[in-house]
Design a protein around this motif. Structure first.
Motif, mmCIF file in Angstrom:
data_model
loop_
_atom_site.group_PDB
_atom_site.id
_atom_site.type_symbol
_atom_site.label_atom_id
_atom_site.label_comp_id
_atom_site.label_asym_id
_atom_site.label_seq_id
_atom_site.Cartn_x
_atom_site.Cartn_y
_atom_site.Cartn_z
ATOM 1 N N TRP A 110 0.813 -1.153 0.083
ATOM 2 C CA TRP A 110 0.052 -0.157 -0.021
ATOM 3 C C TRP A 110 0.716 1.416 0.075
ATOM 4 C CZ3 TRP A 110 -2.944 -3.960 0.025
ATOM 5 C CH2 TRP A 110 -4.212 -4.001 -0.422
ATOM 6 N N ALA B 165 0.968 2.521 -3.189
ATOM 7 C CA ALA B 165 -0.114 3.149 -3.790
ATOM 8 C C ALA B 165 -0.190 4.540 -3.051
ATOM 9 C CB ALA B 165 -1.241 2.435 -4.109
ATOM 10 N N VAL C 125 -3.126 7.593 -3.098
ATOM 11 C CA VAL C 125 -4.580 7.451 -3.870
ATOM 12 C C VAL C 125 -5.007 6.314 -3.092
ATOM 13 C CG1 VAL C 125 -4.040 8.284 -6.120
ATOM 14 C CG2 VAL C 125 -3.104 6.070 -5.532
ATOM 15 N N SER C 126 -4.248 5.733 -2.255
ATOM 16 C CA SER C 126 -4.883 4.578 -1.571
ATOM 17 C C SER C 126 -5.870 4.944 -0.451
ATOM 18 C CB SER C 126 -3.798 3.527 -1.128
ATOM 19 O OG SER C 126 -3.700 3.851 0.411
ATOM 20 N N ASN C 127 -6.875 3.775 -0.199
ATOM 21 C CA ASN C 127 -7.829 3.909 0.983
ATOM 22 C C ASN C 127 -7.250 2.928 1.855
ATOM 23 O OD1 ASN C 127 -8.711 2.010 -0.418
ATOM 24 N ND2 ASN C 127 -10.169 3.511 -1.354
ATOM 25 N N TYR C 128 -6.207 2.820 2.173
ATOM 26 C CA TYR C 128 -5.445 1.646 2.815
ATOM 27 C C TYR C 128 -6.067 1.794 4.360
ATOM 28 C CZ TYR C 128 -2.356 -0.951 5.497
ATOM 29 O OH TYR C 128 -1.804 -2.062 6.476
ATOM 30 N N LEU D 211 -9.250 0.553 4.783
ATOM 31 C CA LEU D 211 -9.261 -0.908 4.779
ATOM 32 C C LEU D 211 -8.554 -1.538 6.214
ATOM 33 C CD1 LEU D 211 -7.886 -1.605 1.237
ATOM 34 C CD2 LEU D 211 -10.319 -1.842 1.940
ATOM 35 N N ARG E 203 -14.308 6.551 -1.077
ATOM 36 C CA ARG E 203 -13.770 6.531 -2.329
ATOM 37 C C ARG E 203 -14.124 7.704 -3.498
ATOM 38 N NH1 ARG E 203 -14.864 0.789 -3.986
ATOM 39 N NH2 ARG E 203 -14.595 1.384 -6.048
ATOM 40 N N SER F 174 -8.947 3.192 -15.957
ATOM 41 C CA SER F 174 -7.919 4.189 -15.166
ATOM 42 C C SER F 174 -6.868 4.566 -16.056
ATOM 43 C CB SER F 174 -7.256 3.329 -13.976
ATOM 44 O OG SER F 174 -6.182 4.540 -13.444
ATOM 45 N N ALA G 44 -2.723 -3.656 -5.357
ATOM 46 C CA ALA G 44 -2.394 -2.066 -5.276
ATOM 47 C C ALA G 44 -2.790 -1.235 -6.175
ATOM 48 C CB ALA G 44 -1.000 -1.846 -4.642
ATOM 49 N N LEU G 45 -2.504 -1.604 -7.430
ATOM 50 C CA LEU G 45 -2.798 -0.655 -8.258
ATOM 51 C C LEU G 45 -3.857 -1.331 -9.405
ATOM 52 C CD1 LEU G 45 0.743 0.239 -9.069
ATOM 53 C CD2 LEU G 45 -0.881 1.536 -7.666
ATOM 54 N N SER G 46 -5.089 -0.991 -9.332
ATOM 55 C CA SER G 46 -6.094 -1.599 -10.278
ATOM 56 C C SER G 46 -6.562 -0.783 -11.157
ATOM 57 C CB SER G 46 -7.267 -1.713 -9.269
ATOM 58 O OG SER G 46 -8.336 -1.005 -9.652
ATOM 59 N N GLY G 47 -6.886 -1.096 -12.400
ATOM 60 C CA GLY G 47 -7.024 -0.373 -13.511
ATOM 61 C C GLY G 47 -8.566 0.005 -13.938
ATOM 62 N N TRP G 48 -9.504 -0.484 -13.209
ATOM 63 C CA TRP G 48 -10.898 -0.377 -13.311
ATOM 64 C C TRP G 48 -11.272 0.632 -12.514
ATOM 65 C CZ3 TRP G 48 -11.977 -3.561 -17.429
ATOM 66 C CH2 TRP G 48 -11.215 -4.555 -17.852
ATOM 67 N N LYS G 49 -12.513 1.296 -12.924
ATOM 68 C CA LYS G 49 -13.602 2.021 -12.121
ATOM 69 C C LYS G 49 -14.709 1.686 -11.721
ATOM 70 C CE LYS G 49 -10.472 6.412 -12.812
ATOM 71 N NZ LYS G 49 -10.568 7.643 -13.466
#
Lengths: 89, 690
Positions: free
Chosen positions: B386, B389, B392-395, B398, B406, B417, B460-465
């Motif tokens: 995390w 990331a 930009v993370s909401n670690y 979590l 978000r 993304s 950690a790094l996802s490409g979808w929204k």
């Protein structure tokens, strides 16, 4: 600190690849000639990375943080308003 | 004898060549592609007299090998990870049928999480598949072991298939000098395969693959007996190999264990590190030894007991753990030593890289303590993921399990993304972006393994929204139908769009696609067709164009492209073809697919600058040329009625399309003419056969 990953191969962090500076891959940079450009959105709609901003009656903007320099915009521009310029190394 | 500087992948290919393997079959999966690439090169350049069969999935790769072996030739394949799991049924079938094939296992982890890292979960999951299992540590051992494997497996008292494990990346992508054995010597060591039990000959017809009711366990007993016999056969083969080639191998590799008080037990390339650590500790006066388990099945119990008879402490390094119990090797070693009762410690390292200082710290820990203990060594720290990331993370949310805050997704029009690790000029990305922005927010996206998956699916790094999920390579259509059914049950009226490449839809995923479409679930299936396995480095697929060069078709593909859209038309659903150059047309078709009564299938050609070898700026241009030359026909079809969406007034010669692509370089005039005729036929057939 002891922390656990959320279970089950899940990511609640959507859209986070946005931190990747894919602009650093670039060798040729698309440079827009605002004189020639009559905003038509062709570059914007064909940009695979979706990083050319087009809004009606505004100047087209390229987000160089992400632009990989593929050159599709320059090739597709109907007015040849985009030039691919080699960047310094 | 010649010296070469090659990787273990290539060594495996050389081994198969020297063993005079006649049939090779494989399916692209990282990191086995090096083995297949090297074999393709050896075969296509005439250095090896074998036939490669490039199949549509691992289940078939194993089956081709087993089929070839059952006909009476020597066969070889390579696989790993998810692919090996997909081959599972066939692996058991081949050992049961006593077919002495050799499988090079470039072992990698089995997901989920899907991974390419080196780990033994694939091969250890097949522990009881009745295969001789060799774990090698360098390229020399790979080439030698593959030659020996055929000798041992084909022995009349054994007749079992073999796994030769070469660890992912540490070996498959590591270059080393090695001695390539001479062909005449290999021929003297390994006679031609002349099976007396399994072959096809019309003068002496036999039946293979018999079932069993009363004798099932007896068959398993026969396999077990063969395994036990194999122990002696392996040692005999090793002795003979040493006489001819001068290199010594055995069931285990014991290094300074005679007087050792502490022994490190490991497999594969960790053993090389262990020997270095032993030498260092010996200098310090500590009596350390190393035992490499070279053959895991049959398990060399006596040899292990002999080697560890005097050890007070044993350190077992495992690269795979049996969830709910211990490391797999640890369990086996403890069972072999139960009456010796040494103190046994277990380090589970999984895929983590192991350096000499890591092993030294393991040895130090075991020296300090007087009890046996288990430790997951050097385990990954979630914070680090995390940290990557950060920003930009909401670690934090979590971590505490609180509601995740978000980005507001309402009002967004681009659901892919930015910053995706896809090649510059990737038209598949453009297509995915277009599909999602057309369908809008209320969409769920199951997607198959492939380029898009690799770039979008990190924790950690996802490409979808929008809601998205990756399942396996071949099951995206079935997973999508499950999702659709569940959403309907919950009253959620979402679009479900299953995205897959030509592999995920037309090859390995075709069965699932055809099944799901036949069942009538209202799902939009999208095949982004870049005409090869681009994610693994451009190996041919069933939709690769005729005469196109790929890593597995160096002289150009010799068969025609599978017309997946016409096959889908035969399912009686809404089918449309599209091109990245006509985005309006694509949008219209996506919306029609959304409004269709049942399933819909969109087939979109996605020119790939990397795999097709053209300037990345030309992605749209190439798709336009596909349209203008008639290489790609834009049409829609529903309920068996086909309408051409648009057609060029006058078709350009196909050469215009071919000449901009490196994959078609070097075509002769005759070949271009042949392609032109094919295109003409296809075009006319589509237009007339309405």
């Amino acid at each position: 600190m002891s922390v656990e990953l959320i279970r089950g191969c899940v990511s609640h962090n959507l859209g986070t690849t946005a931190i990747n500076n894919t602009g650093s891959w670039r060798i040729f940079k698309p440079v827009l000639d605002n004189e020639k450009c009559k905003p038509c959105a062709v570059c914007s709609q064909y940009c695979p990375d979706g990083i050319i901003l087009y809004e009606k009656d505004k100047e087209v903007a390229i987000n160089y943080y992400y632009c990989k320099g593929c050159g599709i915009c320059a090739h597709e521009c109907p007015r040849d308003a985009i030039e691919m310029v080699r960047e310094g190394i | 004898m010649s010296q070469e500087f090659i990787s273990s992948s290539e060594a495996a290919a050389y081994g198969a060549k020297l063993a005079r393997v006649e049939v090779v079959s494989a399916y692209p999966i990282t990191p086995n592609t090096g083995v297949i690439g090297a074999l393709t090169e050896l075969i296509e350049t005439g250095q090896m007299d074998a036939t490669t069969v490039n199949v549509e999935g691992e289940h078939s790769a194993g089956s081709v090998c087993a089929g070839a072996s059952s006909a009476g030739v020597r066969a070889f394949t390579a696989t790993c990870g998810q692919g090996m799991a997909f081959m599972h049924e066939v692996l058991w079938m081949a050992s049961g049928m006593a077919l002495p094939i050799v499988v090079a296992v470039t072992s990698r982890g089995v997901g989920s999480p899907q991974t390419i890292v080196s780990d033994l979960s694939d091969i250890m999951s097949e522990r009881d598949a009745s295969y001789l299992q060799f774990y090698t540590e360098n390229a020399q051992e790979v080439i030698d072991t593959i030659i020996m494997a055929y000798k041992i497996g084909e022995h009349e008292g054994v007749l079992l298939p073999t796994f030769v494990c070469l660890e992912a990346f540490r070996m498959t992508h590591t270059y080393e000098p090695l001695d390539v054995p001479e062909q005449e010597k290999v021929d003297a060591f390994l006679p031609p395969y002349r099976p007396k039990h399994a072959f096809y000959d019309t003068d002496y017809p036999i039946l293979q693959g018999t079932g069993a009711m009363p004798e099932f366990t007896y068959r398993k007993y026969q396999q077990h007996k063969a395994m036990i016999t194999a122990k002696e056969v392996i040692q005999e083969a090793c002795r003979e190999f040493e006489e001819i080639f001068g290199r010594k191998y055995g069931l285990v590799d014991a290094y300074r264990v005679e007087d050792a008080e502490v022994v490190v037990v490991s497999m594969g390339c960790n053993a090389a590190i262990a020997r270095g650590v032993v030498a260092k500790y010996r200098d310090k006066g500590i009596r350390l030894g190393s035992l490499k388990i070279r053959v895991f099945r049959p398990f060399p119990e006596e040899e292990i007991r002999d080697a560890l008879a005097n050890a007070k402490k044993v350190i077992v390094i495992d690269r795979f753990n049996s969830p709910g119990f211990h490391g797999v090797l640890y369990s086996e070693i403890r069972s072999a030593l139960y009456d010796f009762k040494p103190i046994i410690s277990n380090f589970i390292i999984g895929h983590e890289d192991l350096y000499s200082w890591d092993m030294e710290s393991m040895v130090d820990k075991a020296l300090e303590r007087d009890d046996g203990f288990e430790e997951w060594y050097n385990l990954f720290k979630p914070e680090e993921l995390w940290a990557k990331a950060s920003g930009v993370s909401n670690y934090d949310q979590l971590k505490t399990g609180k509601e995740v805050i978000r980005e507001d997704v309402r009002g967004i029009t681009d659901f892919m993304s930015k910053g995706l690790n896809l090649c510059a000029g990737c038209t598949s990305l453009l297509v995915c972006r277009k599909i999602l922005s057309t369908l809008g927010k209320d969409t769920v996206v199951p997607y198959a393994t492939g380029c898009v998956m690799a770039a979008t699916s990190s924790a950690a790094l996802s490409g979808w929204k929008l809601p998205a999920g990756h399942y396996c390579f071949g099951n995206v259509a079935s997973a999508a139908s499950g999702i659709k059914v569940a959403l309907e049950k919950m009253g959620k009226d979402y679009n479900v769009v299953a995205i897959g490449g030509d592999g995920g839809m037309a090859d390995i995923g075709f069965q699932a696609l055809s099944g799901a479409v036949e069942r009538g679930h209202k799902v939009i299936y999208v095949c982004y067709d870049n005409e090869a396995y681009m994610n693994t480095g451009a190996q041919r697929s069933s939709t690769t164009s005729y005469l196109a060069k790929t890593k597995t078709t160096l002289k150009g593909k010799q068969v025609k492209k599978k017309d997946i859209s016409r096959i889908m038309e035969a399912h009686g659903i809404y089918v449309a073809t599209a091109l990245p150059c006509f985005l309006k047309d694509m949008e219209k078709k996506i919306l029609k697919a959304k409004e269709a009564d049942g399933p819909a299938f969109l087939h979109i050609l996605c020119p790939c600058p990397t795999g097709w070898e053209f300037d990345p700026a030309l992605g749209i241009e190439v798709s336009r040329l596909a349209y203008e030359t008639g290489a790609w026909v834009l049409y829609e079809s529903s309920e068996g009625k086909r309408t051409i969406s648009r057609r060029p007034k006058e078709r350009k010669p196909i050469e215009e399309y071919l000449k901009v692509q490196g994959r078609f370089s070097g075509l002769t005039a005759d070949q271009i003419k042949e392609i032109q005729n094919d295109v003409d036929d296809h075009f006319t057939a589509l237009i007339n056969d309405l």
